[in-house]
Enzyme design. Sequence first.
Site, PDB file in Angstrom:
ATOM      1  N   TYR A 188       0.827  -1.202   0.000  1.00 42.03           N
ATOM      2  CA  TYR A 188       0.000   0.000   0.000  1.00 42.03           C
ATOM      3  C   TYR A 188       0.866   1.259   0.000  1.00 42.03           C
ATOM      4  CZ  TYR A 188      -3.925  -2.996   1.465  1.00 42.03           C
ATOM      5  OH  TYR A 188      -4.899  -3.959   1.548  1.00 42.03           O
TER       6      TYR A 188
ATOM      7  N   HIS B  67     -12.759   2.963   5.797  1.00 38.62           N
ATOM      8  CA  HIS B  67     -11.500   2.262   5.548  1.00 38.62           C
ATOM      9  C   HIS B  67     -11.051   1.426   6.752  1.00 38.62           C
ATOM     10  CE1 HIS B  67     -10.466   5.044   2.032  1.00 38.62           C
ATOM     11  NE2 HIS B  67     -10.358   3.827   1.548  1.00 38.62           N
TER      12      HIS B  67
ATOM     13  N   ARG C 299      -6.079   6.706  -9.001  1.00 39.35           N
ATOM     14  CA  ARG C 299      -5.190   5.668  -8.494  1.00 39.35           C
ATOM     15  C   ARG C 299      -5.734   4.322  -8.950  1.00 39.35           C
ATOM     16  NH1 ARG C 299      -7.057   3.100  -3.588  1.00 39.35           N
ATOM     17  NH2 ARG C 299      -4.958   2.382  -3.138  1.00 39.35           N
TER      18      ARG C 299
ATOM     19  N   ASN D  89      -6.294   0.277  -7.803  1.00 43.14           N
ATOM     20  CA  ASN D  89      -6.323  -0.695  -6.726  1.00 43.14           C
ATOM     21  C   ASN D  89      -6.622  -2.053  -7.366  1.00 43.14           C
ATOM     22  OD1 ASN D  89      -6.224  -1.399  -3.935  1.00 43.14           O
ATOM     23  ND2 ASN D  89      -8.443  -1.688  -4.003  1.00 43.14           N
TER      24      ASN D  89
ATOM     25  N   GLU E 208      -9.225  -1.836 -10.188  1.00 42.68           N
ATOM     26  CA  GLU E 208     -10.123  -0.687 -10.076  1.00 42.68           C
ATOM     27  C   GLU E 208      -9.375   0.572 -10.472  1.00 42.68           C
ATOM     28  OE1 GLU E 208     -12.745  -2.376  -6.296  1.00 42.68           O
ATOM     29  OE2 GLU E 208     -11.322  -0.768  -5.984  1.00 42.68           O
TER      30      GLU E 208
ATOM     31  N   TYR F  97      -6.550 -10.224   3.609  1.00 44.30           N
ATOM     32  CA  TYR F  97      -7.557  -9.184   3.356  1.00 44.30           C
ATOM     33  C   TYR F  97      -8.160  -9.325   1.953  1.00 44.30           C
ATOM     34  CZ  TYR F  97      -9.711  -4.639   2.612  1.00 44.30           C
ATOM     35  OH  TYR F  97     -10.603  -3.643   2.300  1.00 44.30           O
ATOM     36  N   LYS F  98      -7.328  -9.666   0.978  1.00 46.33           N
ATOM     37  CA  LYS F  98      -7.817  -9.788  -0.388  1.00 46.33           C
ATOM     38  C   LYS F  98      -8.474 -11.146  -0.652  1.00 46.33           C
ATOM     39  CE  LYS F  98      -4.517  -6.391  -2.218  1.00 46.33           C
ATOM     40  NZ  LYS F  98      -5.344  -5.392  -2.905  1.00 46.33           N
TER      41      LYS F  98
HETATM   42  C1  HEM Z   1     -12.484   9.139  -1.332  1.00 50.06           C
HETATM   43  C2  HEM Z   1     -12.585   8.119  -2.062  1.00 50.06           C
HETATM   44  C3  HEM Z   1     -12.418   6.707  -1.581  1.00 50.06           C
HETATM   45  C4  HEM Z   1     -13.408   5.832  -1.332  1.00 50.06           C
HETATM   46  C5  HEM Z   1     -14.910   6.090  -1.450  1.00 50.06           C
HETATM   47  C6  HEM Z   1     -12.790   4.600  -0.910  1.00 50.06           C
HETATM   48  C7  HEM Z   1     -13.493   3.465  -0.540  1.00 50.06           C
HETATM   49  C8  HEM Z   1     -12.918   2.286  -0.126  1.00 50.06           C
HETATM   50  C9  HEM Z   1     -13.656   1.156   0.354  1.00 50.06           C
HETATM   51  C10 HEM Z   1     -15.163   1.088   0.527  1.00 50.06           C
HETATM   52  C11 HEM Z   1     -12.774   0.173   0.633  1.00 50.06           C
HETATM   53  C12 HEM Z   1     -13.100  -1.221   1.183  1.00 50.06           C
HETATM   54  C13 HEM Z   1     -12.896  -1.252   2.683  1.00 50.06           C
HETATM   55  C14 HEM Z   1     -13.429  -2.524   3.338  1.00 50.06           C
HETATM   56  O1  HEM Z   1     -14.611  -2.536   3.734  1.00 50.06           O
HETATM   57  O2  HEM Z   1     -12.684  -3.512   3.469  1.00 50.06           O
HETATM   58  C15 HEM Z   1     -11.471   0.686   0.324  1.00 50.06           C
HETATM   59  C16 HEM Z   1     -10.281  -0.022   0.427  1.00 50.06           C
HETATM   60  C17 HEM Z   1      -9.039   0.560   0.297  1.00 50.06           C
HETATM   61  N1  HEM Z   1      -8.773   1.891   0.047  1.00 50.06           N
HETATM   62 FE1  HEM Z   1     -10.110   3.340  -0.401  1.00 50.06          FE
HETATM   63  N2  HEM Z   1     -11.438   4.749  -0.929  1.00 50.06           N
HETATM   64  C18 HEM Z   1     -11.163   6.027  -1.326  1.00 50.06           C
HETATM   65  C19 HEM Z   1      -9.930   6.583  -1.481  1.00 50.06           C
HETATM   66  C20 HEM Z   1      -8.755   5.945  -1.188  1.00 50.06           C
HETATM   67  C21 HEM Z   1      -7.443   6.545  -1.299  1.00 50.06           C
HETATM   68  C22 HEM Z   1      -7.152   7.949  -1.760  1.00 50.06           C
HETATM   69  C23 HEM Z   1      -6.554   5.588  -0.909  1.00 50.06           C
HETATM   70  C24 HEM Z   1      -5.041   5.623  -0.814  1.00 50.06           C
HETATM   71  C25 HEM Z   1      -4.248   6.475  -1.268  1.00 50.06           C
HETATM   72  C26 HEM Z   1      -7.301   4.404  -0.580  1.00 50.06           C
HETATM   73  C27 HEM Z   1      -6.739   3.223  -0.185  1.00 50.06           C
HETATM   74  C28 HEM Z   1      -7.417   2.054   0.023  1.00 50.06           C
HETATM   75  C29 HEM Z   1      -6.774   0.774   0.256  1.00 50.06           C
HETATM   76  C30 HEM Z   1      -5.279   0.519   0.313  1.00 50.06           C
HETATM   77  C31 HEM Z   1      -7.792  -0.166   0.409  1.00 50.06           C
HETATM   78  C32 HEM Z   1      -7.616  -1.682   0.580  1.00 50.06           C
HETATM   79  C33 HEM Z   1      -7.762  -2.260  -0.798  1.00 50.06           C
HETATM   80  C34 HEM Z   1      -7.272  -3.677  -1.013  1.00 50.06           C
HETATM   81  O3  HEM Z   1      -6.246  -4.101  -0.476  1.00 50.06           O
HETATM   82  O4  HEM Z   1      -7.899  -4.376  -1.841  1.00 50.06           O
HETATM   83  N3  HEM Z   1      -8.619   4.651  -0.747  1.00 50.06           N
HETATM   84  N4  HEM Z   1     -11.579   1.981  -0.128  1.00 50.06           N
END
Ligand code: HEM
Lengths: 199, 346
Positions: free
Chosen positions: B37, B193, B223, B225, B265, B316-317
């Site tokens: 990350y 988050h 970004r 993901n 994504e 987690y994934k």
């Molecule tokens: C503002 C807009 C964003 C939304 C709506 C959003 C939404 C989400 C949601 C709903 C999850 C799933 C969490 C869960 O229930 O397990 C997630 C995961 C995550 N988000 Fe965001 N996010 C946003 C922006 C960001 C940004 C800017 C970053 C980092 C720079 C970020 C980093 C992450 C990471 C690292 C994960 C875990 C993903 C994985 O390992 O598959 N997110 N995000």
Amino acid sequence: MIEPTILSRPTYGTLEPRPGRAHLLIADDAGSAAIVDLFARAPADFHESATILSVTKDLSGDEAAALHRLSPATLTACPDMPAMLNTLAGLLAEAGMGVQIYLAGTEPLIGQAMRVVIEAGIDHSAIATEHRGSLARRVQCVHCKGFMDEVTTQPVTCAHCGLSLFVRDHYSRRLAAFQGVCINAEDQSEIVPAEEVFR
Amino acid sequence: MTITFRTETFRDDFTFRNSPAGIRRFPFPFHEDGYMYSVNIEPHRPGAPGSVFEHGFDVDEHYVAEMADRALVLAEDPLRCQALPHMDLASWDYLELVMTTKARDYPELFTLETDGDRWHWTNRPLGIDDRFTFGVTSTLPCPPLEYIGRQTQGDHCLLDQRDNNLWMDAGMVTTQADWSLDFDIGMNFFEWHAPVPLAHEMGVFQRAIKFLTSIPQGQPSRRLNWTLTVNPRLDTSPENYPKWGPDKLTVTPDTIGEKMHLRVELQTFWRLPRSNALVFPIRCYLLRFDDLVTIPKWARRMHRVIRDLPPELVTYKGMSRYHPMLVEWLAAHDDGAPTSPGIFPD
Ligand code: HEM
């Protein structure tokens, strides 16, 4: 004491008297002792501006009597949670600006009362909480969306759809509930025995 | 460029496929031979012609089929699209952003004519031709977020900005990697988050929120993901976990190539003009492992990333059940040669 785990999971403090013209105190049976402790630390005239709203299993029990002895300006006891939440909404509609809110007891009580208070437009900063009593959780099944109010086991069988649910720490303040997710969705032949963990 | 829209499914018989061009334009998310990350945000500037970055909202060969899949999800579970009452203006903002951007970038597919607040929208791939009054919900067949969400690939979150934080107060979410809009709606950036491991401790979210809350209008960011999904299934929601969870048991060394998909994504961030809300479209791309390994650089890198993935991310994934099997399968496609920097094929 409930330890912080993940950031969506609420933590609670200790009730302290705050300056204010009106005080609204809400407790279940476990929380009534926190109200008694708060009064012991409060200025002598605190009771004159205090309204206590309780939900109790026994309207003539020890907890109700202990709250009565505090001589609050108003004391309302309700026999169940929906009645208490309804009364709370009514009291908040009448309450003036600057009312201080105190929530004490189990998490289902704090969470559901908090939701009604926030919906009434009261700012976070005017709400104090103290957890007392069991760690039983209110849980929403993410699959059928049904709620369970007093979950004590991990996992728990959904009372509505029957799936075996892992109770997560992920918590929604809007729903006042933790999330329950099927624990054996990948392999339904895996049966995970339930343990009493939220006591 | 004309797009031939595929007739395909993302459930049951899973007839989804990428064309050869679709494979090459796939947004491979790894710019080096490892993954952890980070605050991986860059300006969402127009990219190379034909790439998924060419336009603000990429429309590809899966558009029509994805919208059909979304309609199936919504018919079973209307809570996948929700907006708290104060998000109406932001929803209209978003509708405007999508319509103006798509009509400019894909004039052969979409047309927008405006005369003051009287708008005329034509969406040829979906056979839609509607006139409505901008800002007046009763003139649309459904509320504005649902209306535009049913015509735009990817999930869409509308974030209200208050108290130096972002609040997930509306969304259209049917192609998600295992999170629930219905549960998370109303939460702030740190709360939704909360389940993510390691990133909080690393300060990723604290830095990201500073960046996001200061995004200006007209300067979107993006970004990538990623995760893995068994079968090309768009709806991997927690709600339907009992439907897609059992797919994981069907993964064997013989089926990995066909069943395992890299799910990427493309997330973009846009400031909206009237509401000052942020919109966060989450566009999902799927790539079969059999197709992925046809690009030698990606095959080598995928093996190294999956092999060295931190255990917290493996869990987690959701790949614990078959992680060793995946590493072994991918190893056979990695000849050990060095890889070039960047995400694009050599
Ligand atoms: C503002 C807009 C964003 C939304 C709506 C959003 C939404 C989400 C949601 C709903 C999850 C799933 C969490 C869960 O229930 O397990 C997630 C995961 C995550 N988000 Fe965001 N996010 C946003 C922006 C960001 C940004 C800017 C970053 C980092 C720079 C970020 C980093 C992450 C990471 C690292 C994960 C875990 C993903 C994985 O390992 O598959 N997110 N995000």
